[in-house]
Structures are given as structure tokens and as C-alpha cells.
Design a protein around this motif. Sequence first.
Motif, PDB file in Angstrom:
ATOM      1  N   ILE A  14      10.741  13.924  46.999  1.00 24.89           N
ATOM      2  CA  ILE A  14      12.088  13.521  46.606  1.00 24.89           C
ATOM      3  C   ILE A  14      12.849  14.747  46.116  1.00 24.89           C
ATOM      4  O   ILE A  14      12.405  15.414  45.191  1.00 24.89           O
ATOM      5  N   GLU A  18      18.192  13.511  43.496  1.00 23.83           N
ATOM      6  CA  GLU A  18      18.200  12.236  44.222  1.00 23.83           C
ATOM      7  C   GLU A  18      17.106  11.347  43.665  1.00 23.83           C
ATOM      8  O   GLU A  18      16.195  11.820  42.995  1.00 23.83           O
ATOM      9  N   ARG A  53      12.217  10.628  39.148  1.00 25.47           N
ATOM     10  CA  ARG A  53      13.124  10.333  40.269  1.00 25.47           C
ATOM     11  C   ARG A  53      12.822   8.990  40.902  1.00 25.47           C
ATOM     12  O   ARG A  53      13.354   8.657  41.948  1.00 25.47           O
ATOM     13  N   TRP A  96      17.700   8.580  47.615  1.00 24.84           N
ATOM     14  CA  TRP A  96      17.154   9.504  48.614  1.00 24.84           C
ATOM     15  C   TRP A  96      17.037   8.834  49.986  1.00 24.84           C
ATOM     16  O   TRP A  96      16.593   7.707  50.102  1.00 24.84           O
TER      17      TRP A  96
END
Length: 106
Positions: A14, A18, A53, A96
Motif C-alpha cells: 500500500i 493511500e 493504512r 488504494w
Amino acid sequence: MTFRSAVYAVVRRIPRGEVATYGQVAALLGRARAARAVGGAMGSCPADVPWHRVVNAQGGISRRRRDSGMLTQRIRLEQEGVRLRRGKVWLARFQWEPPRGRRGRS
DNA sequence: GACTTGACTAGAC
DNA sequence: AGTCTAGCCAAGT
């Protein structure tokens, strides 16, 4: 290769700035319904895994049973440039979009 | 190998 | 929109 290590591998991909959802990560592993297991894997992960994330399907930060690391998560996300809307990650804008045809075969 | 737990989700109310 | 319920999956006991 355990499911967990596979999860870490995906999360490490990732990009900074994002985010991805638990279900999304699970889907990338071919286990679309294993979002829960992904969460379990995140419970304890290597230091090089950008666990912050990963958020839930609503762009919110899921509560841990203990630890208030969810606070750290929000801060780290904001520092990476991920903006939040009413306390939740603005998924429509920062989620993402993983490249396809990867994962080994083309 | 059954049973429990958990940073999940989607669907009902 | 806030809550509850029922599936789902991997790991640890």
C-alpha cells in the motif's frame, strides 16, 4: 506461507498516502470473505508493515480490544497526507487502487 | 479436531 | 443513521 504473512505482503504494497480496507486486502489474497482474519493478522505484525493504512469498509478506524493505537493510526494517516472526513478516511479519494495482473502471474 | 476470539461486513430493523 | 444479527476466516487453546 501462512495467511498472515500473505496479508503483510499486501499491506506492505500500500503506497504512502493511500489506504485499503480489510475486505480489500482479503480480496487481493483470493479470500474475499476473510476480512476478519485480516484484522486478526494485523493484531500483531512486523514493524515494517504499514498497518495504519488499513481501515474498515466505512473508512473508519476499528477499535482494538485494548490499546488506543487507533489514535496513533489517525495521526499517522494524516501525516501521510490522508485526509479524514468527520473522523473517517475519505475513501472515495484515498482508497488504494491495487494494480491488477500482479501476484505472480500476468 | 472442536471451540473461542477478533483491527470485518453486509443486510435487517 | 444507529444497532443488532448472522455469515466468514484464520489462529490459538
